[in-house]
Design an enzyme around this catalytic site. Structure first.
Site, PDB file in Angstrom:
ATOM      1  N   ASP A  68    -132.231 -18.035  52.358  1.00 17.32           N
ATOM      2  CA  ASP A  68    -131.890 -16.679  51.900  1.00 17.32           C
ATOM      3  C   ASP A  68    -132.818 -15.619  52.504  1.00 17.32           C
ATOM      4  O   ASP A  68    -132.477 -14.431  52.498  1.00 17.32           O
ATOM      5  CB  ASP A  68    -131.991 -16.588  50.369  1.00 17.32           C
ATOM      6  CG  ASP A  68    -131.119 -17.614  49.663  1.00 17.32           C
ATOM      7  OD1 ASP A  68    -130.170 -18.119  50.294  1.00 17.32           O
ATOM      8  OD2 ASP A  68    -131.391 -17.911  48.485  1.00 17.32           O
TER       9      ASP A  68
ATOM     10  N   ARG B 269    -127.148 -25.099  54.651  1.00 19.77           N
ATOM     11  CA  ARG B 269    -128.454 -25.703  54.364  1.00 19.77           C
ATOM     12  C   ARG B 269    -128.655 -27.008  55.121  1.00 19.77           C
ATOM     13  O   ARG B 269    -129.724 -27.627  55.032  1.00 19.77           O
ATOM     14  CB  ARG B 269    -128.595 -25.944  52.857  1.00 19.77           C
ATOM     15  CG  ARG B 269    -128.539 -24.674  52.039  1.00 19.77           C
ATOM     16  CD  ARG B 269    -129.514 -24.651  50.899  1.00 19.77           C
ATOM     17  NE  ARG B 269    -129.504 -25.796  50.068  1.00 19.77           N
ATOM     18  CZ  ARG B 269    -129.224 -25.791  48.758  1.00 19.77           C
ATOM     19  NH1 ARG B 269    -128.870 -24.656  48.172  1.00 19.77           N
ATOM     20  NH2 ARG B 269    -129.305 -26.880  48.052  1.00 19.77           N
TER      21      ARG B 269
ATOM     22  N   HIS C 242    -122.830 -24.942  51.317  1.00 19.17           N
ATOM     23  CA  HIS C 242    -124.002 -25.776  51.609  1.00 19.17           C
ATOM     24  C   HIS C 242    -124.084 -26.247  53.054  1.00 19.17           C
ATOM     25  O   HIS C 242    -125.124 -26.787  53.455  1.00 19.17           O
ATOM     26  CB  HIS C 242    -124.049 -26.976  50.659  1.00 19.17           C
ATOM     27  CG  HIS C 242    -124.365 -26.566  49.257  1.00 19.17           C
ATOM     28  ND1 HIS C 242    -123.408 -26.153  48.373  1.00 19.17           N
ATOM     29  CD2 HIS C 242    -125.556 -26.470  48.603  1.00 19.17           C
ATOM     30  CE1 HIS C 242    -123.984 -25.836  47.224  1.00 19.17           C
ATOM     31  NE2 HIS C 242    -125.285 -26.017  47.335  1.00 19.17           N
TER      32      HIS C 242
ATOM     33  N   GLY D  36    -139.124 -21.882  47.615  1.00 21.12           N
ATOM     34  CA  GLY D  36    -138.733 -20.479  47.530  1.00 21.12           C
ATOM     35  C   GLY D  36    -139.396 -19.821  46.334  1.00 21.12           C
ATOM     36  O   GLY D  36    -140.444 -20.284  45.851  1.00 21.12           O
TER      37      GLY D  36
ATOM     38  N   GLY E 149    -133.909 -25.446  46.521  1.00 15.10           N
ATOM     39  CA  GLY E 149    -132.849 -25.940  47.415  1.00 15.10           C
ATOM     40  C   GLY E 149    -133.415 -26.424  48.733  1.00 15.10           C
ATOM     41  O   GLY E 149    -134.409 -25.886  49.216  1.00 15.10           O
TER      42      GLY E 149
ATOM     43  N   ARG F  52    -107.268 -14.991  55.382  1.00 15.21           N
ATOM     44  CA  ARG F  52    -107.710 -16.345  55.013  1.00 15.21           C
ATOM     45  C   ARG F  52    -109.200 -16.327  54.702  1.00 15.21           C
ATOM     46  O   ARG F  52    -109.945 -15.502  55.249  1.00 15.21           O
ATOM     47  CB  ARG F  52    -107.477 -17.326  56.164  1.00 15.21           C
ATOM     48  CG  ARG F  52    -106.033 -17.600  56.473  1.00 15.21           C
ATOM     49  CD  ARG F  52    -105.370 -18.464  55.400  1.00 15.21           C
ATOM     50  NE  ARG F  52    -104.031 -18.868  55.813  1.00 15.21           N
ATOM     51  CZ  ARG F  52    -102.926 -18.153  55.646  1.00 15.21           C
ATOM     52  NH1 ARG F  52    -102.991 -16.965  55.062  1.00 15.21           N
ATOM     53  NH2 ARG F  52    -101.750 -18.609  56.056  1.00 15.21           N
TER      54      ARG F  52
ATOM     55  N   MET G  87    -123.949 -17.876  51.924  1.00 17.93           N
ATOM     56  CA  MET G  87    -124.906 -17.866  50.807  1.00 17.93           C
ATOM     57  C   MET G  87    -125.931 -16.746  50.997  1.00 17.93           C
ATOM     58  O   MET G  87    -125.846 -15.977  51.955  1.00 17.93           O
ATOM     59  CB  MET G  87    -125.612 -19.214  50.735  1.00 17.93           C
ATOM     60  CG  MET G  87    -124.781 -20.312  50.134  1.00 17.93           C
ATOM     61  SD  MET G  87    -125.773 -21.822  50.013  1.00 17.93           S
ATOM     62  CE  MET G  87    -124.784 -22.784  48.885  1.00 17.93           C
TER      63      MET G  87
ATOM     64  N   ARG H  85    -127.645 -15.511  47.849  1.00 14.93           N
ATOM     65  CA  ARG H  85    -127.904 -14.969  46.514  1.00 14.93           C
ATOM     66  C   ARG H  85    -127.888 -13.441  46.521  1.00 14.93           C
ATOM     67  O   ARG H  85    -126.940 -12.871  47.014  1.00 14.93           O
ATOM     68  CB  ARG H  85    -129.221 -15.530  45.949  1.00 14.93           C
ATOM     69  CG  ARG H  85    -129.114 -17.006  45.640  1.00 14.93           C
ATOM     70  CD  ARG H  85    -130.356 -17.556  45.012  1.00 14.93           C
ATOM     71  NE  ARG H  85    -130.551 -17.035  43.688  1.00 14.93           N
ATOM     72  CZ  ARG H  85    -129.980 -17.555  42.589  1.00 14.93           C
ATOM     73  NH1 ARG H  85    -129.195 -18.591  42.679  1.00 14.93           N
ATOM     74  NH2 ARG H  85    -130.202 -17.023  41.416  1.00 14.93           N
TER      75      ARG H  85
HETATM   76  O1  F6P Z   1    -131.471 -20.392  47.570  1.00 12.12           O
HETATM   77  C1  F6P Z   1    -130.727 -21.154  48.449  1.00 12.12           C
HETATM   78  C2  F6P Z   1    -129.294 -21.265  48.000  1.00 12.12           C
HETATM   79  O2  F6P Z   1    -128.603 -22.040  48.956  1.00 12.12           O
HETATM   80  C3  F6P Z   1    -128.589 -19.934  47.761  1.00 12.12           C
HETATM   81  O3  F6P Z   1    -128.198 -19.294  48.947  1.00 12.12           O
HETATM   82  C4  F6P Z   1    -127.447 -20.379  46.887  1.00 12.12           C
HETATM   83  O4  F6P Z   1    -126.972 -19.317  46.093  1.00 12.12           O
HETATM   84  C5  F6P Z   1    -128.069 -21.449  46.042  1.00 12.12           C
HETATM   85  O5  F6P Z   1    -129.198 -21.928  46.754  1.00 12.12           O
HETATM   86  C6  F6P Z   1    -127.168 -22.621  45.735  1.00 12.12           C
HETATM   87  O6  F6P Z   1    -127.827 -23.495  44.892  1.00 12.12           O
HETATM   88  P1  F6P Z   1    -127.324 -24.967  44.541  1.00 12.12           P
HETATM   89  O7  F6P Z   1    -127.595 -25.838  45.727  1.00 12.12           O
HETATM   90  O8  F6P Z   1    -128.083 -25.344  43.349  1.00 12.12           O
HETATM   91  O9  F6P Z   1    -125.842 -24.856  44.299  1.00 12.12           O
END
Ligand code: F6P
Length: 363
Positions: A142, A290, A287, A117, A14, A281, A184, A186
Site C-alpha cells: 500500500d 501481493r 491478492h 506495516g 499481510g 467490464r 488494493m 486500503r
Molecule cells: O495492506 C495490504 C493489503 O493487501 C491491502 O491492500 C488490502 O486492503 C488488505 O491488505 C487485504 O487484507 P487481507 O489479506 O487480510 O484480505
C-alpha cells in the site's frame, strides 16, 4: 557498548514480495558482521506469544532472496496486547503481552526485529513502551507508512498491476469497452495512481479524491468523439463517490483493522453503463498484487533495509524504524510514525503529471 548476541525476527501483517529478501539480509548481516544468533518467530506476533519459532542460520536463508511471501509465515490477527481467543464461535480479547515477554526472555533475546506495516509498527511501539528493544522495517504494497518515502513490496505490486493493465488494454481496444481495474491499497491511492499513470489509464480514481460519475462519463464520451472507443479506468479499493461511502467487502473479526475493502469497481462500472450505455467490464486484481517474486528494486530496498536494521540492533539504537529518505537509509522513531497513514497528498507530483497528461481523476 556490547553488541547483542541473540536476536529475534518476525514478519507481521499481510505478506508481500521482498519479505524473504529482508529476512535474509538481516540474518546474513548479523551473523556475518556481528556474530549473532537469530530466532525466527512463526506467524508474526502469534509466534512470539505462543513461542513458535525456528532458528535461522546462513543456510536456512540461502536461496530465499527471490521468493515471494515469507518463510516465517505471518498474521494480522495476533496483537499480543489484544490477543484474540476463539472459543465456542466467539472471540474474546486478552492481554498476552506477558507471554511475549516471557518468550523473549526464555530465548535470551536482546532485540526483536519486526518487519511489517502500520499494524506491526503499532504493536512494536507498545512493546518498546514495555522496554523491549525493537527495530522496525517498513513493508506493504500500500506504500502508506509514514516516515519513509517508500516501503518495500510496493514496486513489485506496482509492476504486477501495470502488467495487468497492459494486458487488459488489448481487450478494451478490441471490444470497444470500458475496462475497470480495481487495485488494493486500503485508504491510500499510491498503487492506483502510480499503476494508472504507468499503465496509461484514462481515468484514475483514488481514495483521496472523491469522484464524480459525471466527470468520468464525460471523459469516456470525449474519448469516443476523438475516435477512442475504449477507456481504461483504474480504481483504488478505498475510492468513493462525492458524498458517498467506501465499499466494505467484509469484516474480519480478530484482525487489528477489521474492515476489508473491495467492490467499488462494480459500482463504478454499473453507474457508467446506466448513464452512458457503454459496455463495461470489471477486473479486481486483489491478492495477485501481493504475490510473485520481488522486483530488483524491491530486492535492493529490502536488502538495504535489512542491513540497516542489523546495524541499528548492533549499535543498540532501539525503538527505531529504518526508512528511505531520498536515496539515504535513515532511522526514524517508531513512536512518531505508528498509527498514522501516509495518503497521497493533494499536491503530489504524481497527481500533477496525471492531470497534465489528460488523465481524468474524477474531479
Ligand atoms: O495492506 C495490504 C493489503 O493487501 C491491502 O491492500 C488490502 O486492503 C488488505 O491488505 C487485504 O487484507 P487481507 O489479506 O487480510 O484480505
Amino acid at each position: 557498548m556490547k553488541t547483542p548476541k541473540r536476536i529475534g525476527i518476525l514478519t507481521g501483517g499481510g505478506d508481500c514480495p521482498g519479505l524473504n529478501a529482508v529476512i535474509r539480509a538481516v540474518v546474513k548481516t548479523v551473523i556475518h558482521d556481528y556474530d549473532m544468533a537469530v530466532v525466527g518467530f512463526l506467524d508474526g506476533f502469534e509466534g512470539l506469544v505462543e513461542n513458535k519459532f525456528i532458528n535461522l542460520t546462513r543456510d536456512s536463508v540461502s536461496g530465499i532472496l527471490t521468493r515471494g511471501g515469507t518463510v516465517l509465515g505471518t498474521s494480522n490477527k495476533a496483537d499480543p496486547f489484544k490477543y484474540p481467543i476463539f472459543e465456542a464461535g466467539k472471540i474474546e480479547y486478552r492481554d498476552r503481552s506477558d507471554h511475549a515477554l516471557k518468550t523473549l526472555e526464555e530465548h535470551g533475546l536482546e532485540a526483536l526485529v519486526c518487519i511489517g506495516g502500520d499494524g506491526t509498527m503499532v504493536v512494536s511501539q507498545k512493546l518498546a513502551q514495555r522496554d523491549i528493544p525493537v527495530v522496525g522495517i517498513p513493508k506493504t504494497i500500500d506504500n502508506d507508512l509514514v516516515g519513509t518515502d517508500v516501503t518495500f513490496g510496493f514496486d513489485s505490486a506496482l509492476t504486477t498491476a501495470t502488467e495487468a493493465i497492459d494486458k487488459i488494454h488489448t481487450t478494451a481496444q478490441s471490444h470497444h469497452r470500458v475496462m475497470v481495474i480495481e487495485v488494493m491499497g486500503r485508504y491510500a491511492g499510491w498503487l492506483a495512481l502510480c499503476s494508472g499513470i504507468a499503465g496509461g489509464g484514462d481515468i484514475v480514481l483514488i481514495p483521496e479524491i472523491p469522484y464524480s460519475i459525471d466527470s468520468i462519463c464525460e471523459k469516456i464520451k470525449e474519448r469516443k468523439y476523438r475516435g477512442r472507443y475504449f477507456s481504461i479506468l483504474v480504481v483504488g479499493e478505498g475510492a468513493k463517490p462525492i458524498g458517498g461511502e467506501i465499499v466494505v467487502k467484509k469484516r474480519i473479526e480478530g484482525s487489528a483493522e477489521p474492515l476489508r475493502l473491495g467492490g467499488i469497481s462494480y459500482k463504478v462500472a454499473d453507474d457508467i453503463e446506466e448513464k452512458i450505455q457503454v459496455e463495461t467490464r470489471v477486473t479486481i486484481l486483489g491478492h495477485l498484487l501481493r504475490g510473485g517474486i520481488p522486483t530488483p528494486a524491491d530486492r535492493l530496498l529490502a536488502t538495504r533495509f535489512g542491513v540497516a536494521a542489523a546495524e541499528q540492533v548492533a549499535t543498540r539504537n532501539f525503538g527505531q524504524m529504518v526508512a528511505l529518505r531520498g536515496n539515504e537509509i535513515v532511522a526514524v522513531p517508531i513512536k512518531d510514525i505508528a498509527g498514522k497513514t501516509r495518503i497521497v497528498p493533494l499536491d503530489s507530483p504524481y497527481l500533477a503529471v496525471a492531470r497534465s497528461t489528460g488523465t481524468c481523476l474524477g474531479e
